[in-house]
Design an enzyme around this catalytic site. Structure first.
Site, PDB file in Angstrom:
ATOM      1  N   ASP A 165      11.349 -29.304  -6.115  1.00  0.00           N
ATOM      2  CA  ASP A 165      10.929 -30.383  -5.220  1.00  0.00           C
ATOM      3  C   ASP A 165       9.483 -30.185  -4.749  1.00  0.00           C
ATOM      4  OD1 ASP A 165      12.139 -32.645  -3.610  1.00  0.00           O
ATOM      5  OD2 ASP A 165      11.373 -31.424  -1.976  1.00  0.00           O
ATOM      6  N   HIS A 183      16.032 -40.748  -7.615  1.00  0.00           N
ATOM      7  CA  HIS A 183      16.590 -41.142  -6.321  1.00  0.00           C
ATOM      8  C   HIS A 183      15.523 -41.617  -5.340  1.00  0.00           C
ATOM      9  CE1 HIS A 183      15.080 -37.138  -5.938  1.00  0.00           C
ATOM     10  NE2 HIS A 183      15.152 -37.225  -4.613  1.00  0.00           N
ATOM     11  N   ASP A 184      14.238 -41.538  -5.721  1.00  0.00           N
ATOM     12  CA  ASP A 184      13.151 -41.971  -4.829  1.00  0.00           C
ATOM     13  C   ASP A 184      12.510 -43.284  -5.281  1.00  0.00           C
ATOM     14  OD1 ASP A 184      13.364 -39.586  -3.349  1.00  0.00           O
ATOM     15  OD2 ASP A 184      11.929 -38.550  -4.632  1.00  0.00           O
ATOM     16  N   GLU A 211       8.385 -31.116  -9.653  1.00  0.00           N
ATOM     17  CA  GLU A 211       8.002 -32.443  -9.161  1.00  0.00           C
ATOM     18  C   GLU A 211       6.607 -32.331  -8.546  1.00  0.00           C
ATOM     19  OE1 GLU A 211       9.383 -35.916  -6.028  1.00  0.00           O
ATOM     20  OE2 GLU A 211       9.381 -33.814  -5.461  1.00  0.00           O
ATOM     21  N   ASP A 221      18.457 -28.295  -7.667  1.00  0.00           N
ATOM     22  CA  ASP A 221      17.258 -28.756  -6.982  1.00  0.00           C
ATOM     23  C   ASP A 221      16.766 -27.633  -6.079  1.00  0.00           C
ATOM     24  OD1 ASP A 221      15.350 -30.700  -5.894  1.00  0.00           O
ATOM     25  OD2 ASP A 221      16.809 -32.207  -6.556  1.00  0.00           O
TER      26      ASP A 221
HETATM   27  C1  GLC Z   1      10.888 -35.079  -2.971  1.00  0.00           C
HETATM   28  C2  GLC Z   1      12.298 -35.601  -3.069  1.00  0.00           C
HETATM   29  C3  GLC Z   1      12.523 -36.589  -1.973  1.00  0.00           C
HETATM   30  C4  GLC Z   1      12.359 -35.860  -0.655  1.00  0.00           C
HETATM   31  C5  GLC Z   1      11.007 -35.156  -0.568  1.00  0.00           C
HETATM   32  C6  GLC Z   1      11.018 -34.130   0.524  1.00  0.00           C
HETATM   33  O1  GLC Z   1       9.942 -36.050  -3.207  1.00  0.00           O
HETATM   34  O2  GLC Z   1      12.529 -36.121  -4.343  1.00  0.00           O
HETATM   35  O3  GLC Z   1      13.779 -37.203  -2.055  1.00  0.00           O
HETATM   36  O4  GLC Z   1      12.469 -36.765   0.391  1.00  0.00           O
HETATM   37  O5  GLC Z   1      10.694 -34.452  -1.733  1.00  0.00           O
HETATM   38  O6  GLC Z   1      11.868 -33.077   0.183  1.00  0.00           O
END
Ligand code: GLC
Length: 560
Positions: free
Chosen positions: A207, A336-337, A266, A99
């Site tokens: 991320d 995980h979100d 992402e 990540d």
């Molecule tokens: C992304 C991650 C999330 C995190 C956010 C800030 O969306 O998946 O878990 O809180 O970024 O890093």
């Protein structure tokens, strides 16, 4: 015949290490814990592991706030453990992607500590520092440089007393945003990425990577619900230099690497048009992106209405069409979100097994690279928490404090929403067996285990050929063995049907037809289907005119 990237026929498995397997009995999962489960993953058949962050971090956002990019946090183990994990995954033919959290660092990262120390520190410009808004005294209400809200409640700016200026944090106040306009920042990130690839990592899940280029004029955003705060996204999503930065990253980090990599970005709020540009191989940016359309269908994240299958179908269908010729989709229903897919899109009561397997069948048969989030292969469900004390997630806790404390909402109402959408639904410990801590740990876990682990667990699922786990295994195998699953053209059927999700995948002389009833009632199947029945959920005994609740089938027909 054209060659296609290896990841067209690959399935990725996401591990959230904190909740996966605890080897040292402190109640928190760790890297050596993951090592003990590599055979489990190899058995499931996955090709790639995506490891959520294990780097040194104050854990304000469970590791998405990194204070040392080149070290493993002691809570997760040692660097040598990660080296072993990479090596042993490779020994089993699996790859590992890490990540990459570089939109922001932790406020405890040495870069930020230097940056905040004085206005003339050489690293001052590594982050977004701004004085109070014109005409306002620093610290007074409304003095923030822009009206932006943070994704985790409250303003996206914090005043730093040392220099009397504000710094930007799109997420928590312990996650200051890096200033990618500064070339030294970019080079520091690239150098760290090369370091990990040299150590054996096979790529990155990046991320919120589409937030790294901000509109440098930092304009205010449209106000949110009549309050003082405004939306930041218009100024930070896919900003003016995003493609330039990703192309530079590609050239500096990935170009010329002999090993096959996978890089996925992402990208909240990215459009199909954006994704075509990001994933067009000729542009050398990314291999695929995580888009959010199908997981953000309500007016706000917290508007916890049940997902409509017709909306899901329309959304995923648009993306299939949009990336049919150029680019590539990543396929996911959870991570995980997100809440658990069986609870959000399916029926986690009576039809838990049927709906888990039907949803997985539909997803895995799309064109794109499927992602399995840990526990989804067991049909794990949302957490039944009834007290705010059970929750751990910063986004959840901030939201609860704001809604109950500031807006005066009823705690029970807010808790009911959390049971549907809180990120902690996905973060309860992996359910390995029926023992008191679900086989996750010998100690009390950092977040409560779901009491349904007594029935829903890996040990039970692996022993039952009708389980969700075995179905996932078959779907993964199908992606490896059936070229039409990896590469076939996608055509949606019955687009307006409210319950049936049906489509074909066609490659050369092979046509696969997928029909799935994504509802808890029997529905009439008004579609001529036929050919060899490759896979069916809900056991044997198919009926040519009806689909049972949550029944899904895959047919294969070859002509010539
Ligand atoms: C992304 C991650 C999330 C995190 C956010 C800030 O969306 O998946 O878990 O809180 O970024 O890093």
């Amino acid at each position: 015949m054209a060659t296609h990237p290896w990841w067209t026929a690959a399935v990725v498995y996401q591990i959230y290490p904190r909740s996966f397997a605890d080897s040292d009995g402190d109640g928190i999962g760790d890297v050596p814990g993951v090592l003990t489960k590599l055979d489990y993953l190899a058995d499931l058949g996955v090709d790639v592991i995506w490891l959520s962050p294990i780097f040194t971090s104050p854990q304000d956002d469970n590791g998405y706030d990194i204070s040392d990019y080149r070290a493993v946090d002691p809570v997760f183990g040692k660097l040598a453990d990660l080296d072993r994990l990479i090596e042993q995954a490779h020994d089993r033919g699996m790859r590992i992607i890490l990540d990459l959290v570089v939109n922001h660092t932790s406020d405890e990262h040495p870069w930020f500590i230097e940056s905040r120390s004085s206005t003339d520190n050489p690293k001052r410009d590594w982050y977004w520092w701004r004085p109070a808004r014109d005409g306002y005294a620093a610290g007074s209400p409304g003095a923030e440089p822009t009206n932006w809200a943070s994704a985790f409640s409250g303003p996206a700016w914090d005043l730093d007393e040392t220099t009397g200026e504000y710094y930007l944090h799109l997420f928590s106040r312990k996650q200051p945003d890096l200033n990618w306009e500064n070339p030294a920042v970019r080079q520091a990130v690239y150098s760290m990425m090369r370091w990990w690839l040299d150590r054996g990592a096979d790529g990155f899940r990046m991320d919120v990577i589409n937030l790294i280029s901000k509109d440098p004029s930092l304009p205010d955003g449209p106000p949110i619900g009549g309050g003082p705060l405004g939306v930041a996204w218009e100024a930070v999503v896919c900003g003016p230099r995003i493609h330039e930065f990703l192309q530079e990253m590609h050239a500096e980090v990935f170009a010329g690497r002999p090993a096959p990599l996978l890089n996925v970005g992402e990208m909240p709020l990215a459009t199909i048009q954006d994704a075509v540009l990001f994933t067009d191989p000729a542009r050398r940016e990314l291999d695929m992106v995580f888009q959010f359309d199908h997981v953000t269908m309500g007016p706000t994240k917290w508007d916890a209405r049940p997902a409509k299958i017709a909306d899901l179908k329309a959304s995923l269908g648009r993306w299939q069409e949009g990336l049919a010729k150029i680019g590539w989709n990543s396929l996911y229903l959870s991570n995980h979100d997100q809440p658990r897919p069986v609870s959000h899109f399916g029926d986690d009561g009576r039809y838990r097994v049927e709906s888990s397997t039907a949803l997985a069948t539909v997803l895995h048969l799309h064109r794109g690279t499927p992602y399995v989030y840990q526990g989804d292969e067991l049909g794990m469900t949302n957490a039944p928490f009834t007290s705010i004390d059970d929750y751990r997630d910063i986004e959840t806790l901030n939201h609860y404090a704001y809604d109950v404390g500031v807006r005066g909402q009823q705690p029970d109402r807010v808790l009911a929403d959390l049971r549907k959408v809180s990120r902690d639904n996905a973060r309860t410990p992996m359910q390995w067996d029926s023992s008191p801590h679900a086989g996750f740990s010998t100690a009390t876990p950092w977040i409560p285990v779901n009491p349904n682990h007594v029935e829903i667990n890996a040990e039970t699922a692996m022993a039952d050929t009708g389980s969700v786990w075995h179905h996932y295994r078959r779907l993964i195998e199908l992606r490896h063995t059936e070229r039409a699953v990896a590469l076939g053209d996608f055509t949606m059927l019955l687009p307006d049907h409210p319950h049936i999700y049906a489509f074909t995948r066609q490659l050369d002389d092979v046509t696969l037809t997928v029909v799935a009833n994504l509802s808890s009632s029997t529905v009439e199947l008004d579609l001529a289907v036929g050919g060899e029945l490759l896979l069916v959920t809900g056991g044997v005994g198919t009926d040519s005119t009806h689909l049972k609740p949550w029944e899904a089938r895959i047919y294969r027909r070859a002509v010539g």
